[in-house]
Design an enzyme around this catalytic site. Structure first.
Site, mmCIF file in Angstrom:
data_model
loop_
_atom_site.group_PDB
_atom_site.id
_atom_site.type_symbol
_atom_site.label_atom_id
_atom_site.label_comp_id
_atom_site.label_asym_id
_atom_site.label_seq_id
_atom_site.Cartn_x
_atom_site.Cartn_y
_atom_site.Cartn_z
ATOM 1 C CD GLU A 327 -2.662 -1.058 2.653
ATOM 2 O OE1 GLU A 327 -3.864 -1.306 2.601
ATOM 3 O OE2 GLU A 327 -2.078 -0.742 3.715
ATOM 4 C CB CYS A 328 0.658 4.364 -0.011
ATOM 5 S SG CYS A 328 0.972 6.118 -0.330
ATOM 6 N N GLY A 329 3.337 3.685 0.413
ATOM 7 C CA GLY A 329 4.763 3.603 0.693
ATOM 8 C C GLY A 329 5.315 2.214 0.508
#
Length: 459
Positions: A327-329
């Site tokens: 997720e994301c990072g």
């Protein structure tokens, strides 16, 4: 109703973002905690950072409440459980009181919780009363508790505001302008408590105590009216992850983790195995799936990129065709490179093609659903980076209130990556299918080719 329980509760909102509502909510929580009361705080909407400050102020975990992301039933059950043990419930709103669909006002009215609004009064006096009157009257069915005037320059400033208010709109508190008490922030929001430096030797706890001292003797510290909270029947999640060990990244670079997500995984039978991509040499032994949540990899890119043994362990885990959610990072970490705010390009794990770059402009923001083969999982996006030269997406997020496509969702075999942060309780069955070897559409999710040549080496 026999099961109804009652607890004083107050919803703290504002006229807009940046008014100081987190500081005020934290100060109020710390004040009542020092009085020996058990304070439970909730944060409206998706937020990983404000809850950490509020948790330190109150001494208890802080959960998200959002009518769209988590749903009415989840919110109702969380509030009921809190009311069973708390002496006071506080809810911090998001943005302005009436912003968004659903708004903070919608959430407050759904549970009949009185609302107090923070207004930063710098540069105005009687106009604060005009704004406050509008906030109080805009939706008459809402219970308006009063105003909190923030960033006041003097006692005269307070008096001008109070004298301008109608009798039925109370000034609950007047907070003086104290720059040294301001909570530090950066590109994604407030700085996490463990990373805050002490300006003028004033620690976060000292700032919270000083802010609480400013409330002494003001009407805001009086316990608000008791609110009736009723239980909500929620289905017990399936034990679909029984016996599975899930590795979860958690350190200074990966900390955006909802407690509701980890509780759900454990309720479905999973054993969570925490590890640090920053400092550990390898993954936890015997894990069956991997979850790389969001956080601040850009602040730790050099350390992440030079931890070669961990990068290799994750590449080998992916080659084994086991489930990975990034997720994301976490997705930025799996790509080939990440360019930080200083323009320095760092090699990353090289599991996925793609190059991440930090930028000052925000990316695709707000509430979105991930439309996955396993099912729809609600969540949100909030980032200051972009990725290019990636895989072709299998889908895009669906925005809650806008027709434009949301975040790209990438899938290769059992690896799923996106900028989206997912709220697992919105669809437990889909989460179980995503992190377990579940069947989707009659076929077990699996990589079409396990050829290691698919991996893109880090540059």
């Amino acid at each position: 109703m026999a099961d109804t329980t009652y607890c004083p509760a107050l919803f703290l909102s504002a006229m807009a973002s940046g008014q100081g509502k987190t500081t005020v909510t934290a100060a109020l929580a710390r004040y009542h905690r020092r009085q020996g009361r058990r304070v439970v705080v909730f944060k409206t909407g998706p937020d990983y950072l404000d809850p950490q400050i509020l948790a330190q102020a109150s001494g208890a975990p802080v959960e998200p409440l959002d009518l769209w992301m988590s749903g009415d039933a989840f919110c109702r059950e969380q509030l009921y459980r809190a009311a069973l043990e708390a002496d006071l419930i506080l809810i911090e709103g998001a943005m302005g009181l009436y912003d968004g669909t659903p708004s903070s006002a919608d959430l407050a009215m759904a549970f009949d919780i009185p609302v107090a609004c923070v207004i930063n009064a710098r540069g105005m006096a009687q106009t604060v009363a005009a704004i406050g009157l509008g906030l109080a009257r805009y939706r008459p069915e809402m219970t308006f508790h009063g105003l909190i005037a923030n960033a006041l320059g003097s006692e005269r400033h307070r008096q001008l505001i109070e004298d301008s208010l109608p009798d039925d709109v109370r000034l609950l508190a007047a907070m003086p302008r104290e720059e040294r008490l301001a909570l530090p922030s950066r590109h994604l929001g407030l700085v996490q408590p463990g990373e805050q430096e002490d300006p003028d030797n004033l620690s976060l706890d000292a700032r919270l105590d000083a802010a609480a001292d400013l409330l002494e003797g003001q009407a805001l510290t009086e316990l608000p009216p008791a609110v009736a909270f009723m239980p909500q029947d929620i289905d017990t999640p399936p034990r679909a992850l029984e016996g599975r060990r899930i590795g979860v990244a958690r350190d200074a670079a990966f900390s955006f983790i909802y407690a509701a997500n980890t509780r759900l995984l454990e309720a479905m039978g999973a054993e969570l195995c925490w590890f640090s991509p920053l400092t550990d040499a390898t993954l936890p032994e015997g894990i069956d799936a991997l979850w790389l949540p969001g956080g601040y990899p850009e602040l730790h890119a050099a350390a992440l990129g030079t931890n070669h043994s961990m990068c290799e362990a994750i590449r080998q885990f992916d080659i084994r065709d086991l489930p990975i959610l990034a997720e994301c990072g976490g997705m930025l970490y799996l790509q080939q490179t990440l360019t930080d705010q200083a323009g320095i390009c760092h090699p990353m794990a090289g599991v996925l093609p793609g190059h991440g770059e930090m930028r000052t402009k925000r990316g695709c923001q707000g509430m979105q659903s991930a439309l996955l083969p396993e099912g729809e999982i609600r969540g949100h996006a909030h980032h200051h980076s972009r990725s290019h030269d990636t895989l072709e997406p299998i889908a895009h997020g669906r925005r809650a209130s806008h027709p434009a496509p949301g975040e790209a969702i990438f899938r290769r075999g059992q690896l799923t990556a996106s900028y989206l942060h997912l709220f697992f309780p919105s669809n437990p069955d889909a989460v179980a299918a995503l992190l377990g070897r579940q069947k989707v559409g009659g076929k077990e999710t699996a990589r079409a080719s396990k050829d290691a040549d698919q991996h893109q080496p880090a540059e």
